[in-house]
Design a protein around this motif. Structure first.
Motif, mmCIF file in Angstrom:
data_model
loop_
_atom_site.group_PDB
_atom_site.id
_atom_site.type_symbol
_atom_site.label_atom_id
_atom_site.label_comp_id
_atom_site.label_asym_id
_atom_site.label_seq_id
_atom_site.Cartn_x
_atom_site.Cartn_y
_atom_site.Cartn_z
ATOM 1 N N THR A 114 -10.216 2.548 6.148
ATOM 2 C CA THR A 114 -10.977 1.339 6.451
ATOM 3 C C THR A 114 -12.136 1.710 7.362
ATOM 4 O OG1 THR A 114 -9.043 -0.101 6.298
ATOM 5 C CG2 THR A 114 -10.911 -0.921 7.574
ATOM 6 N N GLU A 164 -8.030 -6.566 5.839
ATOM 7 C CA GLU A 164 -7.490 -5.501 4.972
ATOM 8 C C GLU A 164 -6.544 -6.096 3.932
ATOM 9 O OE1 GLU A 164 -7.400 -1.611 7.993
ATOM 10 O OE2 GLU A 164 -5.583 -2.790 7.700
ATOM 11 N N ASP A 203 -7.232 -5.917 -0.003
ATOM 12 C CA ASP A 203 -6.231 -5.216 -0.825
ATOM 13 C C ASP A 203 -5.845 -6.050 -2.043
ATOM 14 O OD1 ASP A 203 -6.045 -2.974 0.727
ATOM 15 O OD2 ASP A 203 -4.081 -3.445 1.592
ATOM 16 N N LYS A 254 1.554 -8.346 2.406
ATOM 17 C CA LYS A 254 0.370 -7.836 3.103
ATOM 18 C C LYS A 254 0.362 -8.262 4.577
ATOM 19 C CE LYS A 254 -1.885 -5.517 1.321
ATOM 20 N NZ LYS A 254 -1.603 -4.100 0.969
ATOM 21 N N ARG A 297 0.848 -1.186 0.000
ATOM 22 C CA ARG A 297 0.000 0.000 0.000
ATOM 23 C C ARG A 297 0.883 1.234 0.000
ATOM 24 N NH1 ARG A 297 -1.082 -1.217 5.978
ATOM 25 N NH2 ARG A 297 0.090 0.440 6.996
#
Lengths: 246, 246, 246, 246, 246, 246
Positions: free
Chosen positions: E30, E211, E215, D208, D27
């Motif tokens: 989020t 998340e 993603d 992640k 991200r």
């Protein structure tokens, strides 16, 4: 129906106790035929004893088929000769160890086995693993008493069982107790009262399972593993075993 | 040193073959004493046969201790009576199944067992699981031949072994083959040449392990599980077994 | 025959002790070549140490094949680099941990490993599980001493080993003790006398198994998992490793 | 945050591909530092390659701690050196194999791994078992292509992956596919479209997870197993490794 | 992205605490939607409570799909209804128990779960085994406090958690602690400071994993096990559940 | 004695079939009370269906205790709600899946389950593993038919069962067949004739085991795992469940 309960050791007093337990559990119309083999050790407390008890057990199976037996119970907590017995007859053969574990599994999440001498522990660990019951059996507790000590001095036997049973409940968090010797059937009720958890004797469990299976007309699968043994020659003291029904 | 190799069945021709394999593997100075028991079945292909072979095996152990035996090999691929034999003597007792699996584990990542009749498969699965070798044994392949078929028609035996061995290598991706019967020792070398993977016969593996253990002066732990059996009465055909050395 | 015993750490005093143990176990005619690698840590007590010891071990394997070595022993109780070593040579390669466990399994039903620092415990648990020995190893007991502490103060080492060994026997019911470090070989005999149960040192077990395997002419299966590594470029400090025999 | 993605092999083209995958998954605000070690093999396809890649990986960890790295990803599907890396730093270290399996477990009940050469299969079986994922991984399928074959001929690579992936879905009933090599990241999307089941590349999964763990401020437990390695001497080519941060 | 965190019990104060934990872990952008079902028990401490909480959980999943939810977290440490929830939506659904175990596995070798009443222990043992985490979870420790006791008297809750957590570290050698109840999130930081080992709360772990998965655009495999449920009639209080999105 | 057989789905025609099977198996004096819940799905073929069937099952347990029921049978091959039901009553509660597996284990070495739709397979794998029966269940075979397809077109059902049963015997070497759906009871006898191996329907097995357990006066252990649920508030559609007997 006729259920033959085979005490694999040759101590007839113990067979009487087993017969008493079996009869008290059998329903009306179930005939209990309790026997000891004509050969073998007076008690079973080692692999040695166990293997030397098996020929006698198998002889009783063979005779049983000629006596019109509908199902067999092998009444020693090592289930000695169980798989061979299943080969030898189409009638159901049930071991008291497996019966006690399957029945306990339907009534308690985790349980302990309380049994005789310490040397038995490895044998029982292998047995439990073989039945896939390792996650249910939370401990195996032994006592300093031999099989015949329990016969000779039941008061002492009861005391020792209560002591180890209590430890199983309090220290190991057992939610039920399984009696790890066919000769302990007589202690089941008192122990249950004293410990306030279900106590399972394999003899009565196996008799009831035998009735259940016979009621349904189910018999041993003879397809592969439990096919009748191939006919062949046996020599020496084993010669009589060449004679297989099939 | 003196190693007693016990063929648990009573087919002396087969014992000769086992003796030949054992002697070819033994080093100079190792005396091989190959015997069949004086009681029991002519071949072992079921739980029934196996249990009825064990008293004869145990008798040979007992006699062996009086003959100055340093180590024992039980030469049948079910390791019949192994734990009882360990109770009965302080000398090492090695089964050919365990020996073949431990040796193969040191030389191949995954392997298959090729053996006799289909009914044997469940017995071997339990044996493999008991030794903790389930992750190494990639398949157990059976043949339509009995133990004595291999004795009677070795050419046919070799053909069938090669066929199943090849399938184990090609279809199951076995990296070594274990011969699942003591009577197959004679085929090991040719099979190894034909399949181009290591082929393990348990008899020779066990003999070499026995030499290794005796060299180191190691003996069976008599602390608990393998303590000498308790002295007790045996009746009937089993009476002679009351006589334990200890 | 020539057996190369590789002490994966670079403490030559310890290699001397290992050599002494190996030679005392080897039979006449077996040549023991005991070495430490030319690169790596002075002791192995973590995954870090273990992985950094492996290149040196592999170099010794590669050199060994040019020295006419018949079998290799990796003498550290984590069996570092064992599978890679088997890829690198057709000669048998035996780890002392696997050897000790397989040998103990043939002589005792349940056993414990006594080893060095507490941090080693998880490593050994994974090792034991990988060999399928989880049901045989009843406990893994660590000590506050490092590998080199045992070298420097053997009296203290003996004391600590005896203490934990006794606990393994009395509290965990171990029927044999396995020494969880190659440097402990010297304590085996005294410990066995003191604890009165078999004590297994992996170095001598592995040497005897190596002799057994070489006697039988068995070599590592090169079919799939243990094929020679593919030839390829290595850079930096690892460049020499591009040179593979095959 | 800074995540260092270590490609354990020394093929920089492959590292570029891994970097691309990692950056596409990271991200905003996550810095990806993709490296190959300065020593080691150009590809990893055996235990030999794997162990010789680990010193280079560990050197990159050590350097990373001085570069202010927040988390590490080891980008080879054997998770080489993972446990040692965790000892060496307090920062989280995540392997792409574990990441892919844990992530897949949250989205699919049963899945298959598709990977490079057949010889890898045993390595992956042990890895899967070590993570407790044996019940989720329904098959491991290999291809005839090496790691670098996938680099050199991506069209062929895609074709072969699609073929084995399809077999995994249709024959093994896999509900998701895991790519068993870091160099396969580029094929994930197309494969997912073609097979119509989730396809997991471990590189992006690990990146992640690394972000997730760093966000929470979690670091490796340094209590026992993953304590910093004991300071000690290393010799030869391994001397630089004596220098541990801690 | 929108993550719906479902507290399966109906105690809204507890949901507030879970919301607080989730929001503190979520990154910018989020959106956390924390809810309790409109039906079910005020706390979950038995199989009975768990099963009766599941319909409410599933209703929240169904509603969530209409609310544009990207991923779901089931915030009770039995992961109640997890597999059914995965059938009901294509969006990822993550349980806090699985999330805590997978995350902990990447940072600690062995860990313990500390949870509420003793009766929960068997439930957690089955859960841990189902995730293949039996080798990582070194103990499950219960407390005398119920779920709501922790809500009502947090000071007492903290004290009891610290006590059992300390025992897990000192007696069981846990290298991390997992909080076995969603309501314990608030204690995580203080406990971590007090015990000096990583303490994992499943709520924040699951939010971060959600998340991560979103993603990457990963969704639940709808191939077989997690296909949408077959449309069918439901009667009585369950009638509304006939309405499935798919 | 009074045995309540609960068909967890709400298809009364199927309940009739189950009742017929149960009554045919029950002995004289055993009253069979066969019911479907007043809420829930018309068939169970997913986790979703299963969880939504459980409240109805539990309601029937609660009612049963007021009806003087001596034992319960849960007649769906996922044993839905079994553990919760055991919490809710002291009377024995038996699932048809566990009953069929325990009974089959006493009569056959290896067996297969033949069941409905493919999606069920993972559910059954977890169930089998949970009972420790993974080594006995040699395969789980699914059919393209749903639960209600078997009700609607029994001829087609019989055909499909025979086909998969035959494959289980011939390809997987099953020695007995277990019917993986309560609605298949009617096919048991014909299937047994056709396949010539024992075929086990769980409904009749569970009824007989229930009789056995009640005869012995055994009840569920209320010590820990199966204690009565804690009294607490339930809201919404679940409010009635606050009313627990205990």
């Amino acid at each position: 129906m006729k259920i033959k309960v085979i005490n694999p050791n040759t101590t007839w007093e113990m067979t009487k106790g087993i017969e008493h337990a079996a009869k008290s559990a059998a329903r009306q119309g179930t005939e209990i035929l309790a026997v000891s083999p004509e050969m073998g050790p007076v008690s079973i407390e080692s692999y040695y004893d166990e293997y030397l008890a098996i020929p006698g057990v198998l002889e009783e199976i063979r005779k049983g088929d000629r006596e019109g037996v509908d199902a067999y119970v092998i009444a020693c907590y090592g289930d000695p000769g169980l798989h061979a017995a299943r080969e030898l007859t189409h009638a159901p053969v049930i071991g008291i160890a497996e019966a006690s574990m399957y029945m306990a599994s339907m009534l308690a999440a985790r349980f302990s086995i309380v049994t005789v001498l310490p040397r038995i522990k490895t044998m029982l660990e292998e047995l439990v693993a073989g039945y896939g019951m390792g996650h249910r059996v939370i401990s195996i507790r032994t006592t300093p008493l031999s099989v015949l000590d329990f016969e000779k001095d039941p008061a002492k036997g009861m005391e020792v069982l209560a002591q180890e049973g209590r430890r199983a409940v309090e220290e190991d968090h057992a939610e039920a107790i399984l009696l790890g010797c066919a000769g302990m059937a007589e202690f089941a009720d008192r122990l249950e009262q004293e410990l306030q958890v279900p106590v399972f004797d394999g003899v009565v469990a196996a008799v009831k399972f035998a009735e259940a299976v016979v009621d349904l007309g189910k018999t041993t699968s003879k397809l592969k593993t439990y096919k009748y043994p191939e006919k062949k020659k046996f020599i020496g003291a084993m010669s009589p075993f060449a004679d297989i029904n099939s």
